[in-house]
Design an enzyme around this catalytic site. Structure first.
Site, PDB file in Angstrom:
ATOM      1  N   SER A  62       0.828  -1.216   0.000  1.00 25.79           N
ATOM      2  CA  SER A  62       0.000   0.000   0.000  1.00 25.79           C
ATOM      3  C   SER A  62       0.861   1.264   0.000  1.00 25.79           C
ATOM      4  CB  SER A  62      -0.980   0.001   1.184  1.00 25.79           C
ATOM      5  OG  SER A  62      -0.343  -0.356   2.375  1.00 25.79           O
ATOM      6  N   HIS A  71      -1.746  -9.045   1.893  1.00 22.80           N
ATOM      7  CA  HIS A  71      -1.422  -7.783   2.598  1.00 22.80           C
ATOM      8  C   HIS A  71      -2.517  -7.554   3.645  1.00 22.80           C
ATOM      9  CE1 HIS A  71       0.286  -3.944   3.356  1.00 22.80           C
ATOM     10  NE2 HIS A  71      -0.177  -3.243   2.342  1.00 22.80           N
ATOM     11  N   HIS A 107       6.140 -12.965   7.235  1.00 20.56           N
ATOM     12  CA  HIS A 107       6.296 -11.558   6.862  1.00 20.56           C
ATOM     13  C   HIS A 107       7.478 -11.419   5.908  1.00 20.56           C
ATOM     14  CE1 HIS A 107       6.564  -7.185   7.206  1.00 20.56           C
ATOM     15  NE2 HIS A 107       5.298  -7.274   7.546  1.00 20.56           N
ATOM     16  N   ARG A 145       3.378  -5.550  17.022  1.00 20.40           N
ATOM     17  CA  ARG A 145       1.972  -5.102  16.973  1.00 20.40           C
ATOM     18  C   ARG A 145       1.047  -6.250  17.380  1.00 20.40           C
ATOM     19  NH1 ARG A 145       1.814  -3.253  10.901  1.00 20.40           N
ATOM     20  NH2 ARG A 145       2.774  -5.319  10.792  1.00 20.40           N
ATOM     21  N   ASP A 178      -1.873  -9.119  11.813  1.00 20.25           N
ATOM     22  CA  ASP A 178      -3.215  -9.566  11.429  1.00 20.25           C
ATOM     23  C   ASP A 178      -3.673 -10.806  12.193  1.00 20.25           C
ATOM     24  OD1 ASP A 178      -3.471  -7.510   9.556  1.00 20.25           O
ATOM     25  OD2 ASP A 178      -2.347  -8.640   8.079  1.00 20.25           O
TER      26      ASP A 178
HETATM   27  N1  CMX Z   1       1.669 -19.972   5.539  1.00 22.10           N
HETATM   28  C1  CMX Z   1       2.107 -20.848   4.597  1.00 22.10           C
HETATM   29  N2  CMX Z   1       3.146 -20.610   3.797  1.00 22.10           N
HETATM   30  C2  CMX Z   1       3.800 -19.459   3.980  1.00 22.10           C
HETATM   31  C3  CMX Z   1       3.433 -18.525   4.957  1.00 22.10           C
HETATM   32  C4  CMX Z   1       2.308 -18.809   5.749  1.00 22.10           C
HETATM   33  N3  CMX Z   1       1.834 -17.968   6.655  1.00 22.10           N
HETATM   34  N4  CMX Z   1       4.274 -17.477   4.887  1.00 22.10           N
HETATM   35  C5  CMX Z   1       5.139 -17.744   3.892  1.00 22.10           C
HETATM   36  N5  CMX Z   1       4.848 -18.936   3.354  1.00 22.10           N
HETATM   37  C6  CMX Z   1       5.476 -19.559   2.182  1.00 22.10           C
HETATM   38  C7  CMX Z   1       5.332 -18.636   0.976  1.00 22.10           C
HETATM   39  O1  CMX Z   1       4.027 -18.772   0.366  1.00 22.10           O
HETATM   40  C8  CMX Z   1       6.452 -19.110   0.101  1.00 22.10           C
HETATM   41  O2  CMX Z   1       6.037 -20.287  -0.538  1.00 22.10           O
HETATM   42  P1  CMX Z   1       6.542 -20.655  -2.036  1.00 22.10           P
HETATM   43  O3  CMX Z   1       8.020 -20.786  -1.942  1.00 22.10           O
HETATM   44  O4  CMX Z   1       5.828 -21.908  -2.354  1.00 22.10           O
HETATM   45  O5  CMX Z   1       6.129 -19.494  -2.913  1.00 22.10           O
HETATM   46  C9  CMX Z   1       7.533 -19.458   1.125  1.00 22.10           C
HETATM   47  O6  CMX Z   1       6.864 -19.676   2.382  1.00 22.10           O
HETATM   48  C10 CMX Z   1       8.563 -18.359   1.317  1.00 22.10           C
HETATM   49  O7  CMX Z   1       7.884 -17.146   1.613  1.00 22.10           O
HETATM   50  P2  CMX Z   1       8.578 -16.014   2.518  1.00 22.10           P
HETATM   51  O8  CMX Z   1       9.791 -15.540   1.800  1.00 22.10           O
HETATM   52  O9  CMX Z   1       8.731 -16.504   3.897  1.00 22.10           O
HETATM   53  O10 CMX Z   1       7.440 -14.905   2.552  1.00 22.10           O
HETATM   54  P3  CMX Z   1       7.158 -13.762   1.472  1.00 22.10           P
HETATM   55  O11 CMX Z   1       8.049 -12.615   1.780  1.00 22.10           O
HETATM   56  O12 CMX Z   1       7.184 -14.294   0.085  1.00 22.10           O
HETATM   57  O13 CMX Z   1       5.645 -13.386   1.792  1.00 22.10           O
HETATM   58  C11 CMX Z   1       3.809 -12.956   3.220  1.00 22.10           C
HETATM   59  C12 CMX Z   1       5.292 -12.710   2.964  1.00 22.10           C
HETATM   60  C13 CMX Z   1       3.342 -12.063   4.348  1.00 22.10           C
HETATM   61  C14 CMX Z   1       3.021 -12.560   1.945  1.00 22.10           C
HETATM   62  C15 CMX Z   1       3.605 -14.453   3.567  1.00 22.10           C
HETATM   63  O14 CMX Z   1       4.282 -14.746   4.768  1.00 22.10           O
HETATM   64  C16 CMX Z   1       2.149 -14.828   3.671  1.00 22.10           C
HETATM   65  O15 CMX Z   1       1.516 -15.150   2.645  1.00 22.10           O
HETATM   66  N6  CMX Z   1       1.567 -14.812   4.923  1.00 22.10           N
HETATM   67  C17 CMX Z   1       0.163 -15.095   5.113  1.00 22.10           C
HETATM   68  C18 CMX Z   1      -0.655 -13.874   4.743  1.00 22.10           C
HETATM   69  C19 CMX Z   1      -0.454 -12.752   5.747  1.00 22.10           C
HETATM   70  O16 CMX Z   1      -0.495 -12.955   6.936  1.00 22.10           O
HETATM   71  N7  CMX Z   1      -0.274 -11.530   5.225  1.00 22.10           N
HETATM   72  C20 CMX Z   1      -0.202 -10.320   6.079  1.00 22.10           C
HETATM   73  C21 CMX Z   1       1.175  -9.678   6.084  1.00 22.10           C
HETATM   74  C22 CMX Z   1       1.153  -8.388   6.850  1.00 22.10           C
HETATM   75  C23 CMX Z   1       0.638  -7.295   5.983  1.00 22.10           C
HETATM   76  O17 CMX Z   1       1.285  -6.936   4.979  1.00 22.10           O
HETATM   77  O18 CMX Z   1      -0.424  -6.756   6.270  1.00 22.10           O
END
Ligand code: CMX
Length: 424
Positions: A234, A264, A310, A319, A365
């Site tokens: 964002s 996000h 994250h 938080r 979250d």
């Molecule tokens: N559950 C399952 N798998 C997860 C995970 C979770 N909570 N967090 C990361 N992973 C996976 C990723 O999908 C990725 O898988 P692939 O290699 O198959 O693509 C792998 O672990 C590596 O990811 P990462 O480098 O640890 O995380 P990213 O930087 O790519 O993504 C985020 C970060 C937040 C998008 C991811 O952790 C996620 O999808 N979390 C769940 C959604 C969430 O809580 N989002 C809110 C974030 C806060 C915000 O911005 O508001």
């Protein structure tokens, strides 16, 4: 719009421009980092290509607003946070009162905005309504009027300040109107007469509860989500859009579309859905074994555990800790909150065992939705709107800093796959 904060920012603008000029002039050729092919294909992770003075996020500590750890700001009001974000200082009582005086007239949004919300389909997502409401309000922009009237680049930040004040305050009335139109048959509640405090006014207009603890939760919610440095979806969206000299309404509306993504801001809604589904499946709070099995099934079917992981953090999000502490302080005896605690005890171990997520710990979250639910806000499609009201402060503060610095239009270079292959 003349105010104490406006006058202060006049000096800040001069200092920011001087810092930018001298860094570019004296160190313009300094290399900050090199960029790898993996980073280009990996969402630019870790590429230091943005300036953000309002806040910073470190892997091992999390959010600091103007270098103050967020856990030291949990008693602040949103107004204090906005002042801190833009000026780098905490306001004194007189300054705070002056800022509240600027915000208060705008808690009540124009009736044409409510009409716009009412004209939307009954099943429109609240985030689509929030973004559309901001678009409807774009006609109020002082920035666009100033640009059209020929204001110079060095003066535009003043109109951005004016837009920021109005937009941030209007977010409270707009979000509350989205809530009332979407979930309560359109019975919009007016801003309380004479109420200067933003979180009190917002809590009132939502019409959910008069419990002082609920009002305190709304305040805390607005503080904790306000900013998270410059590289999140964002913040980066509003930065890019506003760099084209689009005004704050266009820029924040676009940012809200990014916040609406499940990876996000929408993760808080997804988190509560995860919790409710768990309870439905097991007829209440599951056993630890049932939770373990449910989480593994989810991971094995390729879904994420919302609220965990994250892109930057590698520890429990402070938080999340602040919300967790709130639940303990108010002794909230609620199944969803119990489940948040249970998930916190179990899911990090599962994510570690799976070995994919770089960060197995909860982000903000993971806890926020269960608290909103506990106080009676049960429509979880609305939760990201709450996030958006708060995040508008950080987005506006960052855009304001960029206008004060007279930052240019954003235009990085893209490469074709063939060009990339030729470099490999
Ligand atoms: N559950 C399952 N798998 C997860 C995970 C979770 N909570 N967090 C990361 N992973 C996976 C990723 O999908 C990725 O898988 P692939 O290699 O198959 O693509 C792998 O672990 C590596 O990811 P990462 O480098 O640890 O995380 P990213 O930087 O790519 O993504 C985020 C970060 C937040 C998008 C991811 O952790 C996620 O999808 N979390 C769940 C959604 C969430 O809580 N989002 C809110 C974030 C806060 C915000 O911005 O508001």
């Amino acid at each position: 719009m003349i105010s104490i904060l406006h006058d202060k920012l006049q000096k800040t603008a001069e200092a920011l421009r001087a810092a930018r000029t001298s860094l570019v002039k004296e160190h313009g050729e300094t290399v900050l980092s090199s960029v790898t092919i993996e980073q280009v294909f990996g969402g630019m992770r870790g590429v230091p290509a943005l300036v953000c003075d309002t806040s910073s996020v470190s892997a091992d500590e999390g959010l600091r607003i103007r270098n103050i750890p967020i856990l030291e700001l949990t008693d602040a009001t949103p107004e204090e946070i906005f002042w801190l974000l833009v000026s780098g200082e905490r306001p004194n009582a007189e300054e705070l009162a002056a800022l509240k005086d600027l915000f208060a007239p705008h808690y009540q949004i124009p009736s044409y905005v409510v009409d716009t919300l009412k004209a939307m389909p009954k099943d429109a997502h609240p985030m689509a309504m929030l973004s559309a409401g901001l678009m409807a309000m774009e006609r109020e922009s002082a920035f666009r009027k100033a640009y059209d009237a020929g204001a110079g680049k060095d003066e535009l930040w003043k109109a951005m300040f004016e837009d920021s004040v109005r937009l941030i305050a209007s977010m409270a009335g707009l979000a509350a109107a989205v809530y009332r139109v979407r979930f309560h048959g359109g019975s919009v509640i007016d801003a309380p007469a004479g109420e200067k405090d933003m979180s009190n006014a917002f809590a009132h207009m939502l019409g959910i509860s008069n419990d002082p603890a609920w009002k305190d939760l709304v305040r805390l919610y607005l503080v904790l989500h306000s900013d998270h440095e410059g590289g999140n979806v964002s913040a980066m969206t509003s930065y890019v859009v506003s760099s084209a000299l689009s005004d704050a309404y266009y820029s924040v509306s676009a940012a809200m579309c990014g916040l609406a993504g499940p990876l996000h801001g929408l993760a808080n809604q997804e988190c509560l859905r995860f919790i409710i589904d768990l309870e439905k499946q097991f007829g209440g709070v599951p056993t630890e074994e049932q939770l373990r099995e449910y989480a593994w099934n989810r991971l094995n079917s390729g879904q994420v555990i919302p609220g965990y992981g994250h892109a930057v953090l590698r520890v429990t999000d402070p938080r999340f800790t602040a919300f967790y502490d709130f639940a303990e302080k108010h002794n909230i005896n609620d199944d969803n909150v119990k489940l948040v605690q249970m998930i916190y005890n179990i899911v990090p171990g599962i994510l570690k065992e799976q070995g994919k997520a770089k960060n197995p710990w909860p982000n903000v979250d993971a806890a926020s939705g269960s608290l909103l639910y506990a106080y009676g806000m049960t429509e979880f499609d609305f939760y990201t709107v709450m996030f958006g009201v708060s995040r508008a402060m950080g987005l506006c503060a960052q855009m304001l800093v960029n206008r004060m610095m007279m930052s240019p239009i954003v235009r990085p270079k893209s490469l074709t796959i063939a060009e990339m292959q030729s470099k490999a």
